[in-house]
Design a protein around this motif. Structure first.
Motif, short mmCIF file in Angstrom:
data_model
loop_
_atom_site.label_atom_id
_atom_site.label_comp_id
_atom_site.label_asym_id
_atom_site.label_seq_id
_atom_site.Cartn_x
_atom_site.Cartn_y
_atom_site.Cartn_z
N ASN A 66 53.41 -25.95 15.47
CA ASN A 66 52.64 -27.07 14.93
C ASN A 66 52.96 -27.38 13.48
OD1 ASN A 66 50.45 -25.25 16.79
ND2 ASN A 66 50.89 -27.35 17.41
N LYS A 87 53.19 -22.39 11.79
CA LYS A 87 51.93 -22.39 12.53
C LYS A 87 52.30 -22.53 14.01
CE LYS A 87 49.57 -24.47 8.60
NZ LYS A 87 48.42 -23.72 8.07
N SER A 145 51.04 -22.19 18.11
CA SER A 145 49.88 -22.12 18.99
C SER A 145 50.32 -21.99 20.44
CB SER A 145 48.99 -23.36 18.82
OG SER A 145 49.68 -24.52 19.22
N ARG A 163 48.93 -22.72 24.31
CA ARG A 163 47.93 -23.26 25.24
C ARG A 163 47.93 -22.32 26.44
NH1 ARG A 163 44.62 -27.33 23.15
NH2 ARG A 163 45.83 -28.28 21.49
N HIS A 171 44.29 -17.96 13.96
CA HIS A 171 43.54 -19.22 13.89
C HIS A 171 42.92 -19.49 15.26
CE1 HIS A 171 44.55 -20.72 9.89
NE2 HIS A 171 45.77 -20.27 10.07
N PHE A 206 44.44 -25.04 10.48
CA PHE A 206 45.28 -25.26 11.64
C PHE A 206 45.07 -26.66 12.19
CE2 PHE A 206 47.53 -24.12 15.48
CZ PHE A 206 48.33 -23.08 15.05
N LYS A 207 46.12 -27.24 12.72
CA LYS A 207 46.03 -28.55 13.36
C LYS A 207 46.95 -28.50 14.57
CE LYS A 207 46.37 -33.41 12.06
NZ LYS A 207 46.72 -34.36 11.00
N THR A 208 46.39 -28.76 15.74
CA THR A 208 47.20 -28.62 16.96
C THR A 208 47.99 -29.89 17.20
OG1 THR A 208 45.25 -29.27 18.20
CG2 THR A 208 45.73 -26.92 18.07
N VAL A 209 48.97 -30.09 16.34
CA VAL A 209 49.76 -31.30 16.36
C VAL A 209 51.18 -30.98 16.84
CG1 VAL A 209 50.59 -31.04 14.00
CG2 VAL A 209 50.31 -33.33 14.94
#
Lengths: 464, 464
Positions: free
Chosen positions: A307, A329, A331, A333, A366, B318-321
């Motif tokens: 991200n 960053k 993430s 899913r 996070h 955090f930003k789920t981008v």
């Protein structure tokens, strides 16, 4: 047993009045993220309490450290359901992009036989939650009672991170625990096709920082000799996917289930493919695991996404520096039974293995939440599916969602309740954006849908 | 023939005043890569012109499409030399890691008999270029003339890729052409051991931007389906090195020569190994091609380095981008006969091969120059070597350098001049980093060294 058809007739007859009520709620500027609107949030909560009391609910405003909750209860013979919605709305800036005052709702005809309700909160979530309230009002007025025992929880901080929600659920667990939850904050597949969301991906967020030398270095003096954290980080991230788009972290797919063939087929029938999903954003090729459809990738497969990434010189021009550190960053899913803690640990081990002996790595967590998955053939799902299919004259699709809705996890973890996610929003409702709207058909048939669902649930064997 | 010893005495006597002059120059914030500092660059050029005029140089600021050049001339009997330095400096971020204001230079005693000059540009290159200016000033003031015919070229874009340099050299070739160039932008072997640099790595800089979707995406809705530019970029960068640290771009090693055994042995005798090179910066393992010594890696082997990377969300939290684009700043250090244009083209082809069909890539070139290699036994080298050995009381070592000084290639290609690279920086000067410093001994004995070199060149047979 009561009949639902007179309830549906009553909803048809009272549509104009129900619109007036919705407009009254939409006029309240309950922007939760901006402390300047705290009084408006309280006003919205008070309005809802008064409206629920007028139906016969025992309703009250419950204070929290933030904006208040609305809690209401009504006796009934069927199963005990907890309905959830939120009365707070997103900020309205940029205001100049709105065609009308965001808090002066109106009905607009945008095509023959197609009207929309325009205003902040019309879709997210005031319009949606009022579909349920109107169904209760009509049922009560026709039959003098409700088909189920109904509790209601309206939150006022959904758009600002729900800081008070978990403590509130914990403190009032006994009062709020029901047989299952009904949540109206999701979308239909399209304007004609109702949908039930049975799967929600979980999420694990990690920030990873690789550190090399104890200072930024001149790449002329040290290039070729000293560790370059950007190079190390790029290698780590690159290694996380194989050439077929699968995630290579050992154990990553533990707990991931294959989606039943008939469900995959029903998704296929929706007509969404790589092109139709990606063309609107300027892309055309699926980037995930090969051999999976577009919908399967976002609804039923886990991912590793990057991200954000940063390190070294990122300004204008050029600087021949070897950075002391680089960060990303990352993430994940999650789907089905993947364990967030295990995924986090496996990721960290995977990264550590790839860090040279003279470098270090640091992780910052996070958030982490598991996926939510209702069984496709649970009575709760199939009952609601039948009711929706009857109302909309089109099979209701059991879909999944790529994003997460934290309340569903909280209901499961804190109150041990499954949630039925039925909503009537559309992907073009411009929620969180200027000129938010809600289809009049969503509002009207949404009311009728809830009447049918409550009726069907009362009559089904899910009652006990 | 004039004597050099009274010049050396004068330099000793005037040290404090020469420091004051250097501090005045260091206070000017001539960061060339950031357009916000253009006026400061001009100010530095003006300052130098005024100072050179005070010595008797015919000096002027010459405008370019970028930051100006300073050109100066002074008659003399010996050979005609062109001295080169640059008055621009690197950016100062991260500012919070500086112990003092980068542009408030000061003298600090760090040990008995050891003082350092602290501030941005103290070593790279303002402190270095002023050693030559001070030598000229002292010579002129003692003897009323200079030992050589001296031209000076000070550039203001060395730290930002020298975009104006080549056109300027071409346009003013006749004016600037001398018998050879003297360049003071290199380092000593250590605090006591002077060095002459006979090899310089070249440099190719590239900024690469990978673009995916036409907007930033929510990773919940599109994660697993849509291209992630950070992931693509990480893969590209990762693919550029094999597991043995060699660069994998096809044709990359074309033109790279093996260093003669006796030279490798002389480097070995300097006693520098992985540990002694890397320990001062907190590292211990060589990160380049396996089987090469630390000095060979930085002096005689080419590299691919990643100097910066950025994309997606890089703020707090955090930003789920899924970002629409990601960029990296990549540079290649070249040796021997590697061709910068071929390397750039090969890199771009290598990247393009790895970009999915629905994504795009854009390249921005940031400079390119071939490597330089002087013969170890040329008279220019041996004359300077003798002068340096006399000043420092230790044999001057012919070394190579990992960094590039594009000007040297340009002098060779455009003006047909060899360059003598003598500098007094130290590897721990933290150039390009916070808390840059220059040894007071470098500044003082550097001045004396130039006086001796100019004197020796005037008396030597390299004169014609």
């Amino acid at each position: 047993m009561t009949e639902v058809s007179p309830v549906l007739d009553r909803l048809d007859a009272d549509l104009d009045e129900s619109l007036e009520r919705l407009f009254a709620l939409l006029r309240i500027q309950s922007i939760s993220t901006d402390p300047a609107y705290a009084a408006e949030c309280l006003k919205a909560a008070d309005w809802l309490v008064a409206d629920l009391r007028s139906i016969g609910f025992e309703a009250s405003v419950r204070s929290t450290p933030g904006h208040p909750m609305v809690v209401a209860h009504h006796e009934g013979e069927g199963p005990h359901v907890l309905f959830y919605g939120h009365y707070d709305v997103q900020p309205v800036d940029p205001l100049d992009l709105w065609e009308d005052d965001p808090f002066a709702p109106s009905l607009k005809e945008v095509a023959p036989d197609r009207q929309i309700i325009v205003g902040r909160g019309s879709s997210d979530d005031k319009g949606q939650l009022m579909t349920f309230v109107e169904a209760c009002r009509a049922y009560k007025s026709v039959h003098g009672k409700l088909p189920c025992k109904i509790s209601i929880l309206f939150e006022g901080e959904e758009e600002s991170g729900s800081p008070s929600l978990k403590p509130f659920l914990k403190e009032h667990a006994e009062e709020l625990k029901a047989d299952f939850a009904l949540v109206c904050d999701t979308a239909m597949w399209d304007r004609e096709t109702p949908a039930i969301c049975v799967g929600l991906r979980g999420l694990v967020g990690e920030e990873v920082t690789v550190r090399g030398a104890d200072r930024d270095l001149h790449s002329g003096f040290f290039g070729g000799a000293a560790a370059n954290p950007i190079r190390i980080l790029a290698r780590v991230l690159s290694d996380m996917h194989d050439d077929d788009g699968a995630v290579t972290i050992p154990g990553f797919y533990e707990g991931v289930e294959e989606t039943p063939e008939d469900i995959l087929k029903s998704w296929e029938a929706l007509g969404q493919d790589a092109r139709s999903m990606l063309a609107p954003i300027g892309l055309s090729e699926l980037a995930g695991e090969k051999g999976r459809s577009a919908l399967e990738l976002v609804w039923a497969r886990p991912t590793a996404e990057f991200n954000g990434i940063y390190g070294g010189y990122t300004g204008q021009g050029f600087k021949t520096v070897i950075a002391a550190q680089a960060s990303a960053k990352v993430s994940f899913r999650l789907v089905h039974k993947q364990d967030p803690d295990k995924i986090r640990a496996a990721f960290r081990a995977f990264v550590r293995e790839r860090i040279p002996a003279d470098c270090t790595v640091e992780f910052t967590p996070h958030g982490g939440s598991p996926a939510i998955q209702l069984s496709y053939d649970s009575p709760l799902v199939t009952t609601a599916q039948a009711a929706l299919t009857e109302e909309w004259n089109k099979p209701a699709v059991p879909i999944a969602m790529g994003g997460s809705i934290p309340i569903v996890g909280d209901f499961q973890n804190l109150l041990g309740m499954d949630s039925l996610l039925v909503g009537f929003g559309l992907s073009d409702d411009r929620i969180h954006s200027p000129n938010e709207k809600y289809e009049l058909s969503s509002f009207h048939k949404g009311q009728r849908s809830w009447a049918r669902i409550l009726d069907a649930l009362a009559k089904s064997t899910t009652a006990e």
